[in-house]
Scaffold this motif. Structure first.
Motif, PDB file in Angstrom:
ATOM      1  N   GLY A  73      -5.928  -6.141   4.661  1.00 13.80           N
ATOM      2  CA  GLY A  73      -6.723  -4.712   4.380  1.00 13.80           C
ATOM      3  C   GLY A  73      -6.459  -3.791   5.389  1.00 13.80           C
ATOM      4  N   ALA A  74      -6.949  -4.023   6.552  1.00 14.56           N
ATOM      5  CA  ALA A  74      -6.695  -3.291   7.543  1.00 14.56           C
ATOM      6  C   ALA A  74      -5.394  -2.527   7.880  1.00 14.56           C
ATOM      7  N   GLY A  75      -4.371  -3.459   7.693  1.00 12.02           N
ATOM      8  CA  GLY A  75      -2.704  -3.030   7.787  1.00 12.02           C
ATOM      9  C   GLY A  75      -2.678  -1.824   6.680  1.00 12.02           C
ATOM     10  N   ILE A  76      -3.007  -2.348   5.399  1.00  7.82           N
ATOM     11  CA  ILE A  76      -2.801  -1.520   4.586  1.00  7.82           C
ATOM     12  C   ILE A  76      -3.491  -0.088   4.814  1.00  7.82           C
ATOM     13  N   ALA A  77      -4.675  -0.137   4.931  1.00  6.94           N
ATOM     14  CA  ALA A  77      -5.583   1.056   5.061  1.00  6.94           C
ATOM     15  C   ALA A  77      -5.076   1.753   6.164  1.00  6.94           C
ATOM     16  N   LEU A  78      -4.836   1.516   7.379  1.00  2.00           N
ATOM     17  CA  LEU A  78      -4.322   2.006   8.622  1.00  2.00           C
ATOM     18  C   LEU A  78      -2.862   2.703   8.398  1.00  2.00           C
ATOM     19  N   ALA A  79      -2.184   1.720   7.625  1.00  2.00           N
ATOM     20  CA  ALA A  79      -0.606   2.401   7.307  1.00  2.00           C
ATOM     21  C   ALA A  79      -0.898   3.547   6.209  1.00  2.00           C
ATOM     22  N   GLY A  80      -1.757   3.547   5.423  1.00  2.00           N
ATOM     23  CA  GLY A  80      -2.053   4.575   4.639  1.00  2.00           C
ATOM     24  C   GLY A  80      -2.388   6.098   5.245  1.00  2.00           C
ATOM     25  N   LEU A  81      -3.230   5.692   6.150  1.00  2.00           N
ATOM     26  CA  LEU A  81      -3.697   6.915   6.937  1.00  2.00           C
ATOM     27  C   LEU A  81      -2.643   7.388   7.701  1.00  2.00           C
ATOM     28  N   ALA A  82      -1.671   6.453   8.321  1.00  2.00           N
ATOM     29  CA  ALA A  82      -0.792   6.960   9.311  1.00  2.00           C
ATOM     30  C   ALA A  82       0.389   7.714   8.279  1.00  2.00           C
ATOM     31  N   ALA A  83       0.519   7.344   7.247  1.00  2.00           N
ATOM     32  CA  ALA A  83       1.552   8.091   6.307  1.00  2.00           C
ATOM     33  C   ALA A  83       1.418   9.330   5.858  1.00  2.00           C
ATOM     34  N   THR A  84       0.073   9.653   6.082  1.00  2.00           N
ATOM     35  CA  THR A  84      -0.477  11.134   5.660  1.00  2.00           C
ATOM     36  C   THR A  84       0.140  12.034   6.606  1.00  2.00           C
ATOM     37  N   ALA A  85       0.409  11.647   7.996  1.00  2.00           N
ATOM     38  CA  ALA A  85       0.804  12.489   8.942  1.00  2.00           C
ATOM     39  C   ALA A  85       2.490  12.192   9.424  1.00  2.00           C
ATOM     40  N   ALA A  86       2.714  10.742   9.125  1.00  4.00           N
ATOM     41  CA  ALA A  86       4.194  10.668   9.796  1.00  4.00           C
ATOM     42  C   ALA A  86       5.127  10.074   8.633  1.00  4.00           C
ATOM     43  N   GLY A 142       0.927  -1.172  -0.017  1.00  3.33           N
ATOM     44  CA  GLY A 142      -0.056   0.026  -0.008  1.00  3.33           C
ATOM     45  C   GLY A 142       0.885   1.222  -0.090  1.00  3.33           C
ATOM     46  N   LEU A 143       2.011   1.183   0.460  1.00  2.00           N
ATOM     47  CA  LEU A 143       2.882   2.432   0.793  1.00  2.00           C
ATOM     48  C   LEU A 143       3.945   2.552  -0.302  1.00  2.00           C
ATOM     49  N   ALA A 144       4.064   1.392  -1.300  1.00  2.00           N
ATOM     50  CA  ALA A 144       4.982   1.487  -2.318  1.00  2.00           C
ATOM     51  C   ALA A 144       5.233   2.742  -3.038  1.00  2.00           C
ATOM     52  N   ALA A 145       4.187   3.375  -3.554  1.00  2.00           N
ATOM     53  CA  ALA A 145       4.300   4.369  -4.410  1.00  2.00           C
ATOM     54  C   ALA A 145       4.734   5.631  -3.464  1.00  2.00           C
ATOM     55  N   PRO A 146       4.185   6.039  -2.549  1.00  2.00           N
ATOM     56  CA  PRO A 146       4.899   7.202  -1.687  1.00  2.00           C
ATOM     57  C   PRO A 146       6.076   7.066  -0.974  1.00  2.00           C
ATOM     58  N   TYR A 147       6.417   5.678  -0.771  1.00  2.00           N
ATOM     59  CA  TYR A 147       7.752   5.318  -0.238  1.00  2.00           C
ATOM     60  C   TYR A 147       8.747   5.925  -1.400  1.00  2.00           C
TER      61      TYR A 147
END
Length: 410
Positions: free
Chosen positions: A363-376, A248-253
């Motif tokens: 699914g929960a891991g990817i979604a929560l990680a995406g939300l957290a990545a907007t801040a951290a 889920g975070l490959a693109a922003p990373y």
């Protein structure tokens, strides 16, 4: 069962069974199409929004249907003939995906159809897993399941590595049409390659159809929850919810380390490529060794994510994610042991429940990680996910060891 002394399966034995070859061929054509469609949606959303949260959210949407479809629909493959369930599921998905390919269809409508497509696949996937356990005895099942799992991983490698270029050339609509065609081909292969068998759970009983459905769901749930061996294997599977966050975070990373669109494909391909290599190694280990390594490998799958905190660069990151994928190959013996430990008449239902736990955690891991990545930030979130994954894997591994010792020799 797995672990019988003196029994060593070979790939020649596995592929020598015509029904397994049909299962293999149907997965090859349908899974490959799925990956191109998934890449199309992921890149489209990120290009439009430039948001890690939206990108991860849409990607996680492919896991959402399993929350309800796994437990509610997988039991159909115990109640109805499994070949019929596989064919109907494939044809239904082909029709839905074709509708998704309509030009100018709004993104919310495509997302809604995606949920239905994924839900329709739940009983078909359960029927395929249960059929594989029927046609492949003992150690052949673990080797054959490894082959089928590697099909999924190799399709991800090919789809993620080339999907962006292909979708850019064909367009999202044509990629979805190709996906629909693969489902039709899969249905034809299953119809003429798998022998018709009666439904193992279709015994004569009283009550309404809804009552029987509820009784099957309850019985499968109770079996998994009250059996320490099954319960601990599900716990090990759910560790994937932490290390799957790389998808889920490959693109922003990639953007944070100065990578291009091609770098996203490289990073997404690294984990499944490592998983394929890991499966090849794990499948050839002696059964007692495989069973003892489930906990340590679950821990090792999360450790590489911790290093992302220091932004190691594209090459090192790809190697780390590849190592994580190799360790995640513990899912192969874990899922095979789970399947064979369940009676055939409950096998599809139990499979659906376990798959639900796995995909819900992912699914929960990817979604929560995406939300957290907007801040951290993506790198920080990946590192935290790695630490939490290690702690969870240690607890799940301890539970598995207790259940394994209580059950006696493998």
């Amino acid at each position: 069962m797995i672990g019988q002394a003196g029994l060593v399966a070979t790939y020649r034995q596995v592929f020598g069974r015509p029904e397994f070859r049909a299962l293999f061929a149907s997965m090859v054509v349908s899974v490959a199409g799925d990956q191109f469609a998934r890449v199309a949606l992921s890149l489209l959303v990120f290009d439009r929004t430039r948001s890690a949260g939206w990108t991860a959210g849409v990607y996680a949407l492919t896991y959402v249907p399993s929350i309800f479809a796994g437990p509610l629909l997988s039991g159909l493959a115990d109640r109805w003939p499994r070949r019929r369930v596989m064919v109907v599921a494939d044809l239904l998905r082909a029709g839905l995906v074709t509708v998704m390919a309509i030009p100018s269809l709004p993104l919310p409508a495509v997302a809604a159809l995606l949920v239905v497509v994924q839900a329709a696949g739940a009983p078909g996937n359960a029927a395929r897993a249960a059929t594989a356990a029927t046609v492949l005895p003992g150690e052949e099942f673990l080797l054959g399941k490894g082959v089928l799992d590697m099909v999924v991983q190799l399709a991800q490698v090919a789809g993620f590595a080339t999907g962006g270029t292909l979708v850019a050339f064909l367009g999202p609509g044509q990629a979805l049409v190709a996906d629909g065609v693969t489902f039709v081909v899969s249905a034809v292969v299953v119809r003429f390659g798998i022998r018709a068998r009666p439904a193992p759970g279709a015994v004569a009983d009283s009550g309404t159809r809804l009552g029987r459905w509820w009784a099957d769901l309850r019985a499968g749930t109770v079996l998994v929850v009250r059996t320490p061996r099954l319960r601990s294997l599900v716990g090990l599977a759910c560790v994937a919810g932490f290390y799957v966050t790389v998808e889920g975070l490959a693109a922003p990373y990639a953007e944070s380390i100065g990578g291009s669109a091609q770098a996203v494909g490289v990073l997404l391909a690294a984990s499944p490529a490592g998983t394929v290599l890991g499966m090849l190694i794990v499948a050839r280990l002696p059964s007692p060794v495989r069973m003892r390594l489930l906990g340590p490998l679950a821990v090792a799958a999360s450790v590489p994510l911790v290093v992302c905190a220091i932004h190691p660069g594209l090459v090192v990151t790809a190697l780390l994610w590849g190592l994580s994928g190799m360790a995640s190959a513990y899912h192969l013996p874990a899922s095979a042991a789970f399947t064979l430990a369940v009676p055939d008449q409950r096998r599809a239902q139990a499979y659906g429940l376990a798959a639900t736990a796995l995909t819900t955690s992912q699914g929960a891991g990817i979604a929560l990680a995406g939300l957290a990545a907007t801040a951290a930030g993506a790198s920080t979130v990946l590192a935290v996910a790695g630490v939490l994954g290690v702690l969870t894997a240690l607890a799940a591994g301890a539970a598995w060891n207790r259940a394994r010792r209580a059950a006696g020799p493998e």
